[in-house]
Design a protein around this motif. Structure first.
Motif, PDB file in Angstrom:
ATOM      1  N   GLY A   6       0.743  -1.297  -0.012  1.00  0.00           N
ATOM      2  CA  GLY A   6      -0.171  -0.077   0.101  1.00  0.00           C
ATOM      3  C   GLY A   6       0.784   1.243  -0.028  1.00  0.00           C
ATOM      4  O   GLY A   6       0.426   2.304  -0.874  1.00  0.00           O
ATOM      5  N   THR A   7       1.836   1.331   0.858  1.00  0.00           N
ATOM      6  CA  THR A   7       2.910   2.301   0.913  1.00  0.00           C
ATOM      7  C   THR A   7       3.689   2.656  -0.396  1.00  0.00           C
ATOM      8  O   THR A   7       3.819   3.637  -0.818  1.00  0.00           O
ATOM      9  CB  THR A   7       3.593   2.364   2.109  1.00  0.00           C
ATOM     10  OG1 THR A   7       2.944   2.437   3.450  1.00  0.00           O
ATOM     11  CG2 THR A   7       4.880   3.532   2.165  1.00  0.00           C
ATOM     12  N   ILE A   8       4.176   1.277  -0.985  1.00  0.00           N
ATOM     13  CA  ILE A   8       4.870   1.354  -2.346  1.00  0.00           C
ATOM     14  C   ILE A   8       3.868   1.777  -3.328  1.00  0.00           C
ATOM     15  O   ILE A   8       4.455   2.810  -3.946  1.00  0.00           O
ATOM     16  CB  ILE A   8       5.115  -0.004  -2.618  1.00  0.00           C
ATOM     17  CG1 ILE A   8       6.377  -0.423  -1.550  1.00  0.00           C
ATOM     18  CG2 ILE A   8       5.844  -0.183  -3.978  1.00  0.00           C
ATOM     19  CD1 ILE A   8       6.805  -1.942  -1.639  1.00  0.00           C
ATOM     20  N   SER A   9       2.778   1.493  -3.373  1.00  0.00           N
ATOM     21  CA  SER A   9       1.646   2.045  -4.503  1.00  0.00           C
ATOM     22  C   SER A   9       1.826   3.425  -4.249  1.00  0.00           C
ATOM     23  O   SER A   9       1.688   4.472  -5.266  1.00  0.00           O
ATOM     24  CB  SER A   9       0.453   1.544  -4.385  1.00  0.00           C
ATOM     25  OG  SER A   9      -0.329   1.744  -5.327  1.00  0.00           O
ATOM     26  N   GLU A  10       1.431   3.980  -2.926  1.00  0.00           N
ATOM     27  CA  GLU A  10       1.117   5.437  -2.690  1.00  0.00           C
ATOM     28  C   GLU A  10       2.584   6.234  -3.350  1.00  0.00           C
ATOM     29  O   GLU A  10       2.360   7.176  -4.045  1.00  0.00           O
ATOM     30  CB  GLU A  10       0.913   5.612  -1.207  1.00  0.00           C
ATOM     31  CG  GLU A  10       0.808   7.008  -0.962  1.00  0.00           C
ATOM     32  CD  GLU A  10       0.591   7.293   0.678  1.00  0.00           C
ATOM     33  OE1 GLU A  10       0.564   8.334   1.119  1.00  0.00           O
ATOM     34  OE2 GLU A  10      -0.143   6.345   1.068  1.00  0.00           O
ATOM     35  N   LYS A  11       3.802   5.747  -2.878  1.00  0.00           N
ATOM     36  CA  LYS A  11       5.031   6.297  -3.275  1.00  0.00           C
ATOM     37  C   LYS A  11       4.940   6.509  -4.789  1.00  0.00           C
ATOM     38  O   LYS A  11       5.639   7.494  -5.327  1.00  0.00           O
ATOM     39  CB  LYS A  11       5.954   5.989  -2.455  1.00  0.00           C
ATOM     40  CG  LYS A  11       6.038   6.014  -1.122  1.00  0.00           C
ATOM     41  CD  LYS A  11       7.223   5.321  -0.369  1.00  0.00           C
ATOM     42  CE  LYS A  11       7.328   5.766   1.105  1.00  0.00           C
ATOM     43  NZ  LYS A  11       8.403   5.206   1.853  1.00  0.00           N
ATOM     44  N   MET A  12       4.651   5.346  -5.272  1.00  0.00           N
ATOM     45  CA  MET A  12       4.903   5.435  -6.745  1.00  0.00           C
ATOM     46  C   MET A  12       3.849   6.268  -7.258  1.00  0.00           C
ATOM     47  O   MET A  12       4.170   7.077  -8.419  1.00  0.00           O
ATOM     48  CB  MET A  12       4.533   3.898  -7.372  1.00  0.00           C
ATOM     49  CG  MET A  12       5.668   2.902  -7.086  1.00  0.00           C
ATOM     50  SD  MET A  12       5.453   1.329  -7.825  1.00  0.00           S
ATOM     51  CE  MET A  12       5.805   1.517  -9.526  1.00  0.00           C
ATOM     52  N   LYS A  13       2.950   6.435  -6.906  1.00  0.00           N
ATOM     53  CA  LYS A  13       1.945   7.316  -7.833  1.00  0.00           C
ATOM     54  C   LYS A  13       2.349   8.621  -7.392  1.00  0.00           C
ATOM     55  O   LYS A  13       2.066   9.422  -8.222  1.00  0.00           O
ATOM     56  CB  LYS A  13       0.388   7.224  -7.037  1.00  0.00           C
ATOM     57  CG  LYS A  13      -0.235   5.886  -7.259  1.00  0.00           C
ATOM     58  CD  LYS A  13      -1.533   5.749  -6.786  1.00  0.00           C
ATOM     59  CE  LYS A  13      -2.529   4.498  -7.319  1.00  0.00           C
ATOM     60  NZ  LYS A  13      -3.705   4.340  -6.493  1.00  0.00           N
ATOM     61  N   ASP A  14       2.579   8.933  -6.099  1.00  0.00           N
ATOM     62  CA  ASP A  14       3.015  10.401  -5.784  1.00  0.00           C
ATOM     63  C   ASP A  14       4.388  10.833  -6.403  1.00  0.00           C
ATOM     64  O   ASP A  14       4.318  11.932  -7.083  1.00  0.00           O
ATOM     65  CB  ASP A  14       3.421  10.393  -4.250  1.00  0.00           C
ATOM     66  CG  ASP A  14       4.040  11.862  -3.741  1.00  0.00           C
ATOM     67  OD1 ASP A  14       3.351  12.831  -4.218  1.00  0.00           O
ATOM     68  OD2 ASP A  14       4.992  11.940  -3.225  1.00  0.00           O
TER      69      ASP A  14
END
Length: 223
Positions: A6-14
């Protein structure tokens, strides 16, 4: 330690400015290995369509009979590869090649997974509680550039862009990274652009999930 996707996806999107979710793909060898709590897709679709569904937030698994494009399913080990696709006849008859030998040479070089899986799981990266095999990013060229810079940030080297304009989201973005253990960039293909909602200015990056933490660290550290 369990990976926080979840955090990885959020960081990739950001860090990349992604409009779509990165897509987690898991190739499940046996029925008992299927992650718990995931429902089967409600109706058959092409692999490329399933990837794009997941990029919009859907999570599901698909069996061989759910895969409408048998060439794509054959490339990722989800079904048997049709003989005429394997030989190149299919694409030659479509007019994609000037000769049968040209079609055969190309199909021989396209990556394929030489296993037969029970199912394929598709999910937005932020929703998963399992380890994926491949992570697919649908992005524009500027975002892909940033991702490539992250790939070479730690050890240097060159990114791979290995494609032939056919079997793109299946062979190029899943089978290639799965078999070679490295990322691959591809431009999608006529079929995926026809049947799924890939935009004209978007391309595809297939990542192995094995080094995703390093990619995120690089994105955070790069100037």
């Amino acid at each position: 330690m369990k990976t926080d996707y979840g955090t990885i996806s959020e960081k990739m999107k950001d860090k990349l400015g992604l409009e779509r979710s990165p897509v987690a793909v898991k190739l499940v060898l046996r029925e008992e290995d299927l992650p718990k709590g995931i429902e089967r897709i409600s109706e058959p679709a092409r692999h490329c369509e399933m990837v794009m569904k997941a990029s919009r937030g859907e999570m599901f698994y698909a069996l061989a009979e759910d895969q409408e494009c048998k060439g794509g399913a054959g490339a990722i080990g989800a079904d048997e590869m049709p003989e005429k696709v394997k030989t190149g006849e299919f694409y030659y008859e479509l007019g994609r090649f000037s000769s049968f030998p040209a079609a055969k040479r190309t199909l021989d070089l396209i990556p394929k997974i030489d296993l037969r899986f029970y199912a394929v799981v598709y999910a937005p990266l932020e929703k998963i509680e399992f380890d994926p095999d491949v992570i697919i990013v649908v992005c524009n060229p500027a975002q892909a550039l940033r991702l490539v810079q992250a790939l070479v940030y730690t050890k240097g080297g060159r990114a791979r862009g290995d494609f032939a304009g056919i079997q793109s989201i299946c062979a190029d973005a899943v089978a290639g990274p799965y078999m070679r253990g490295e990322a691959n960039i591809t431009l999608a293909c006529s079929g995926s652009r026809q049947y799924s909602d890939i935009k004209e200015d978007e391309l595809i990056v297939g990542l192995t999930a094995e080094n995703i933490d390093c990619i995120i660290e690089a994105l955070e550290e790069m100037a």
